[in-house]
Design an enzyme around this catalytic site. Structure first.
Site, PDB file in Angstrom:
ATOM      1  CB  SER A 169      46.683  11.446   2.018  1.00  0.00           C
ATOM      2  OG  SER A 169      46.509  10.825   3.263  1.00  0.00           O
ATOM      3  CG  ASP A 193      40.445  14.385   1.636  1.00  0.00           C
ATOM      4  OD1 ASP A 193      39.744  15.335   1.996  1.00  0.00           O
ATOM      5  OD2 ASP A 193      40.272  13.221   2.050  1.00  0.00           O
ATOM      6  CD  GLU A 204      48.971  29.207  10.912  1.00  0.00           C
ATOM      7  OE1 GLU A 204      50.034  29.852  10.797  1.00  0.00           O
ATOM      8  OE2 GLU A 204      47.854  29.695  10.687  1.00  0.00           O
ATOM      9  NE  ARG A 207      46.811  23.481  11.282  1.00  0.00           N
ATOM     10  CZ  ARG A 207      46.554  24.645  10.704  1.00  0.00           C
ATOM     11  NH1 ARG A 207      46.631  24.754   9.387  1.00  0.00           N
ATOM     12  NH2 ARG A 207      46.223  25.711  11.431  1.00  0.00           N
ATOM     13  CG  ASP A 209      50.392  27.588   7.448  1.00  0.00           C
ATOM     14  OD1 ASP A 209      50.330  28.819   7.297  1.00  0.00           O
ATOM     15  OD2 ASP A 209      51.462  26.974   7.590  1.00  0.00           O
ATOM     16  CG  ASP A 212      53.041  25.826   4.718  1.00  0.00           C
ATOM     17  OD1 ASP A 212      53.729  26.423   5.555  1.00  0.00           O
ATOM     18  OD2 ASP A 212      52.253  24.907   5.020  1.00  0.00           O
ATOM     19  CG  HIS A 280      41.728  10.021   1.761  1.00  0.00           C
ATOM     20  ND1 HIS A 280      41.792  11.327   2.181  1.00  0.00           N
ATOM     21  CD2 HIS A 280      42.970   9.505   1.985  1.00  0.00           C
ATOM     22  CE1 HIS A 280      43.011  11.591   2.636  1.00  0.00           C
ATOM     23  NE2 HIS A 280      43.743  10.504   2.517  1.00  0.00           N
TER      24      HIS A 280
END
Length: 465
Positions: A169, A193, A204, A207, A209, A212, A280
């Site tokens: 998450s 997830d 990017e 979050r 991507d 990383d 989730h």
């Protein structure tokens, strides 16, 4: 929509604020972190003291009780941490905490198959906030994880490419932030997830991507839109390999979500976690199960789940199929492209692993109406019966069906055929299978033959041709 745009523009026009923390750097509430269409509310992350991130170390020597370590090298040296082992760091998400059973259970499964430093990150001081605030706290926690990784390298000689971050998450984006701050040097990041709200469609730098880490894989289990479906996970691909089990939206064993009309993302989690977030949470359950089932989560390259379900993506390609979960990094083509999509089915209960087979049955005997089933017998075990076809059964006709077995039967030794009438038939007809071919996902085909026919509800055993 016009009001939302106006609101975002006005927020963006306000002078940004900034906070700085020792060893971690400075954090701004300017775009793209705040004041955008995807992140309209301006906020700064909380301080490290308030978030109180903790690193809980489990090893093969202390599987049941963690040792608390920090980014101070002396605390690591005084623990059971071994520099000659891989380090896997598990990061929870929104509302969760590092002492939840699922994190230590994941570690314990790892101890069954490898010697490893398994670190559970507890940042409940920052995850148990409003969702919008928690998304900002992600940045500080990511910076703290990056600091730990850097200390492991500089003070203990433990290279980042021997580190694997596993985030669920919001924890996926914590891992992404840590990866950015270590300039993609981390060996692997797995997103379980990855959270959708405030991250889907963002730049990017905000979050998770593929840049990383050296290798990024992702499992999508709740990819339906947050509104109106209350899907918490991203549908957007974020890795080198992106797996969409069961299509990525509705997981077997999870009830349809009756809370789908709730639209306030700051209030949807409390009190509804176990029910509303079933899809989730499946992502980390699949990963945990994959550790002890190294061949049970084969992902098939396909354009969509509908195409996969239409039996058009079998068997695996020339490089084989990647395994969703723990062994995804064993796939030879893991980094040859970005955003590779793979589909598979899972079970609906605690044993989620499945093995896919394609069965081709050529019928013999009389013409009847009914349905046929086949079970597989191999050196690895026996499968249950699976229906191949239902309808008019004609001698000479061939029927093809793919199914997902809860058993890896290994090398096929025989198959058993059975059929049933759909209506009462006083003539007691006989039906058989002159040939049954079984193909595994690795492309190997096993052929079985018989000249016999049987009445309904009587097993017919076919031996190798």
């Amino acid at each position: 929509m016009l009001m939302l745009w106006t609101f975002a523009v006005l927020l963006g026009a306000v002078a940004g604020k900034e906070v700085c923390f020792d060893k971690l750097g400075c954090f701004s509430d300017d775009a793209p972190w705040s004041g955008t269409i995807d992140r309209p509310l301006k906020a700064l992350p909380w301080s490290p003291a308030q978030i109180n991130t903790r690193f809980l170390l489990y090893t093969n020597e202390n599987q049941d009780n963690y040792q608390k370590i920090t980014s101070d090298a002396s605390s690591i040296r005084n623990s059971n941490f071994k520099t000659n082992r891989k380090t896997r760091i598990i990061i929870h998400g929104f509302i969760d905490k590092g002492e939840e059973n699922w994190l230590s259970d994941m570690c314990k499964n790892m101890f069954k198959v490898e010697s490893v430093n398994c670190i559970c990150v507890d940042w409940k001081g920052g995850s148990r906030a409003t969702y919008t605030q928690a998304t900002q706290n992600v940045r500080v926690v990511g910076a703290e994880v990056a600091l730990l990784v850097n200390v492991l390298k500089s003070d203990l000689g433990h290279p980042p490419d021997n580190v694997h971050l596993i985030g669920h998450s919001l924890g996926s984006h914590v891992a992404g932030e840590a990866g950015k701050r270590t300039f993609g040097a981390i060996g692997r990041i797995t997103g379980l997830d990855a959270a959708e709200p405030y991250f889907q469609g963002t730049p990017e730098e905000v979050r998770l991507d593929p840049t990383d880490a050296q290798f990024v894989d992702a499992i999508h289990t709740d990819a339906a839109p947050i509104i109106p479906n209350l899907g918490f996970g991203m549908s957007q691909t974020v890795g080198h390999l992106d797996f969409f089990p069961n299509g990525g939206m509705e997981m077997p064993g999870c009830q349809k979500n009756i809370l789908s009309q709730i639209v306030d993302i700051d209030g949807i989690w409390e009190g509804t976690r176990d029910f509303a977030a079933c899809n989730h949470l499946r992502s980390y359950k699949y990963y945990t199960d994959s550790i002890v089932n190294p061949t049970g989560f084969s992902g098939f390259s396909c354009s969509s789940y509908n195409v996969f379900s239409a039996n058009k993506c079998f068997p695996c390609g020339s490089e084989g199929c990647p395994q969703m979960g723990h062994y995804a990094d064993k796939y030879p083509g893991k980094t040859k492209e970005l955003y590779q999509k793979f589909y598979l089915n899972t079970g609906d209960k605690s044993n989620f692993a499945r093995w896919r087979y394609q069965v081709t049955v050529t019928l013999s005997g009389q013409k009847v109406t009914g349905h046929i089933l086949v079970s597989l017998f191999g050196n690895g075990g026996n499968s249950k019966q699976y229906e191949v076809f239902k309808g008019s059964l004609h001698p000479g006709d061939t029927h093809v069906k793919e199914f997902d077995s809860d058993m890896d039967v290994g090398d096929l030794q025989k198959v058993k055929f059975i059929w049933y009438n759909n209506v009462i038939n006083p003539t007691l007809p006989k039906v058989g299978a002159s040939r049954i071919s079984v193909e595994r996902n690795d492309g190997r085909v096993f052929n079985f033959c018989s000249q016999d026919t049987v009445r309904e509800d009587v097993l017919l055993t076919l031996s190798a041709c």
